[in-house]
Design a protein around this motif. Sequence first.
Motif, short mmCIF file in Angstrom:
data_model
loop_
_atom_site.label_atom_id
_atom_site.label_comp_id
_atom_site.label_asym_id
_atom_site.label_seq_id
_atom_site.Cartn_x
_atom_site.Cartn_y
_atom_site.Cartn_z
N ALA A 1 0.81 -1.21 0.00
CA ALA A 1 0.00 0.00 0.00
C ALA A 1 0.85 1.26 0.00
O ALA A 1 0.32 2.37 0.18
CB ALA A 1 -0.93 0.00 1.21
N GLY A 2 2.17 1.12 -0.17
CA GLY A 2 3.04 2.29 -0.27
C GLY A 2 3.80 2.64 0.98
O GLY A 2 4.56 3.62 0.99
N GLY A 3 3.65 1.88 2.05
CA GLY A 3 4.42 2.14 3.25
C GLY A 3 5.86 1.67 3.10
O GLY A 3 6.17 0.85 2.23
N ASN A 4 6.72 2.18 3.96
CA ASN A 4 8.11 1.73 3.92
C ASN A 4 8.34 0.62 4.94
O ASN A 4 7.42 0.18 5.62
CB ASN A 4 9.07 2.90 4.11
CG ASN A 4 8.94 3.59 5.47
OD1 ASN A 4 8.35 3.04 6.41
ND2 ASN A 4 9.50 4.78 5.59
N ALA A 5 9.58 0.17 5.05
CA ALA A 5 9.90 -0.95 5.93
C ALA A 5 9.56 -0.64 7.38
O ALA A 5 9.10 -1.52 8.12
CB ALA A 5 11.38 -1.32 5.80
N LEU A 6 9.77 0.59 7.80
CA LEU A 6 9.47 0.95 9.19
C LEU A 6 7.97 0.94 9.44
O LEU A 6 7.50 0.45 10.49
CB LEU A 6 10.07 2.31 9.52
CG LEU A 6 9.93 2.74 10.98
CD1 LEU A 6 10.57 1.73 11.91
CD2 LEU A 6 10.53 4.11 11.19
N ASP A 7 7.20 1.50 8.50
CA ASP A 7 5.73 1.43 8.64
C ASP A 7 5.27 -0.02 8.79
O ASP A 7 4.44 -0.34 9.64
CB ASP A 7 5.07 2.03 7.39
CG ASP A 7 5.31 3.50 7.21
OD1 ASP A 7 5.35 4.22 8.22
OD2 ASP A 7 5.45 3.94 6.06
N ALA A 8 5.80 -0.88 7.93
CA ALA A 8 5.40 -2.29 7.94
C ALA A 8 5.79 -2.96 9.24
O ALA A 8 5.04 -3.80 9.77
CB ALA A 8 6.03 -3.01 6.75
N ALA A 9 6.96 -2.61 9.77
CA ALA A 9 7.41 -3.20 11.03
C ALA A 9 6.49 -2.80 12.18
O ALA A 9 6.15 -3.63 13.04
CB ALA A 9 8.84 -2.78 11.32
N ILE A 10 6.07 -1.55 12.22
CA ILE A 10 5.18 -1.10 13.29
C ILE A 10 3.83 -1.80 13.19
O ILE A 10 3.25 -2.25 14.20
CB ILE A 10 5.02 0.44 13.26
CG1 ILE A 10 6.35 1.10 13.65
CG2 ILE A 10 3.90 0.89 14.20
CD1 ILE A 10 6.36 2.61 13.47
N ALA A 11 3.30 -1.91 11.98
CA ALA A 11 2.03 -2.62 11.80
C ALA A 11 2.16 -4.08 12.25
O ALA A 11 1.27 -4.62 12.92
CB ALA A 11 1.60 -2.56 10.33
N ALA A 12 3.27 -4.70 11.90
CA ALA A 12 3.48 -6.11 12.25
C ALA A 12 3.64 -6.28 13.75
O ALA A 12 3.06 -7.21 14.34
CB ALA A 12 4.71 -6.65 11.53
N VAL A 13 4.43 -5.43 14.39
CA VAL A 13 4.64 -5.61 15.83
C VAL A 13 3.37 -5.33 16.61
O VAL A 13 3.10 -5.96 17.64
CB VAL A 13 5.82 -4.75 16.33
CG1 VAL A 13 5.43 -3.30 16.53
CG2 VAL A 13 6.37 -5.32 17.64
N ALA A 14 2.55 -4.40 16.12
CA ALA A 14 1.27 -4.15 16.79
C ALA A 14 0.38 -5.39 16.72
O ALA A 14 -0.29 -5.74 17.70
CB ALA A 14 0.58 -2.95 16.15
#
Length: 535
Positions: A37-50
């Motif tokens: 959806a256009g997020g970067n690796a850090l965005d994806a990491a935060i979504a995953a850890v949540a």
Amino acid sequence: MTRDFHSHGRSAAYAANGMAATSVPAATLAALDILRAGGNALDAAIAAVAVLCVVEPQSTGIGGDCFCLYAPAGSSKPIAINGSGRAPRGADFAALKAKGVEALTPTSPHSVTVPGAISAWALLNATHGRKGLDELLQPAIRHAEEGFHLTPRLAWDWKGSVAKLGLHPATAKRFLRDGEAYGLGDRFVQPELAATLRAIATKGPAGFYEGEVAADMVATLRAAGGTHTEEDFARGATVAEFVEPITTRWRGLDVFQCPPNGSGPIVLEILNILNGFSTVGEGPLSTERLHRHIEAARLAYRDRDAFLADPSRVDVPTAHMIDPAYGEALRLLIRDDRAMAEMPAAGTSDFARHKDTVYLTVVDRDGNACSFINSLFEGFGSGILAEASGVMLQNRGYGFRFQDGHPNCIEGDKRPMHTIIPGMVYSGGKAIMPYGVMGGHFQPMGQTLFLSNHFEFGLDVQSALDLPRLFPTGGKVQLERGIPGPVVDRLNRLGHDCEVIDKPHGGGQAILIDRARGVLIGGSDPRKDGCAMGY
């Protein structure tokens, strides 16, 4: 090295545009959805850890801490953040002693430090993210509100935690059913946690560290005998801070870690000790290789127990610990024909506390790489649930010493010695592998075993994670099943006291960035329920 397709196991994952590796498939999928959806690796990491904070509650939660190494594309070194919380101001050694406290226990409110994870997520997101927390937390909110089904490792851990979960009425009410653990495939719903996640998505850190959520956590802790105040939690909103990563050069690679109060220096110290040895021709499960690694770890963990603490409060000799010359001097103490009966003094040792964590890694199509670790410390943390907010509180304060004068003695507004450590490998000035190995105190041992398995012995990312592990702790060497019997016998004859354990050592994830071929290669530990996937 091609794996044996007749043997049990799985292949590494390969992809071109982005990859995530986590300990639960739902978290890996959440990360990939954000990337696409256009997020970067850090965005994806935060979504995953949540998501992991919801679906892997024995290992992590928003009531815990985190550390992160983030390598923006083209960077010559990673950005490091310390997201560990501090003890409440009332947690003074003398004051606790006067109240009759004789030792820190893992289920005591005095083991609960103010959580730092949400502070770190917010700071990372504001500084390096593309998407807002309001979007990134939606998958976690959905899993908390609609429920999720227990996976095998979670069900196993949950069953082993019934006694702890039954200590506090609110915890037992939410996490037990008729006094028993939820089982494999059961659906588990957490509406209170969903509401708290919505508050964070809307208000940012204020939704956690102030207002109703903070008041609920403080009231819960004070009712249990804690000294926490709402002011302690309000200060926690800004506890996360960017710090200078530490590094050593090992076999032509630059290995980066976060500095103390985490255990990153122990990884680098072990690598420095091993750096002077030639590669053992008999392979990664040979007696000689394992013996050397055990001895290097014993020396490094000895230093950890003596020196690691909050560097803002005491002088931690990090530069000396990670000095290659010091590592070489320690290497000369290791003999191939016997284990060390005694080691040079560096302080007392206490290897008994061995805990739970989640680690994940994400690389995006632009080459940004994220190494992220989040933890409650022990399984289900302190076991103290703030009922109205659904927040399980960590017991990271159990990492303090209750020993007056020790650098790591508990003290108000002080951070405890931390075990969670994200790792990052650079080659030629570019990030080539975010990686990590969970497992509390095992993590430096686990990371160095993994790095050596892959870069020294040539195992692929997945096989390097799969290989059986061992760990010197409490005067014994704890072995996973799978280490050959003759090797175990020889280790015992060298002077090690080996024992096979029931619970495997940790779990890990890694992504190799193969720049020459334009491919990402991911691995996910079979000791957990997760997977590496890309697109």
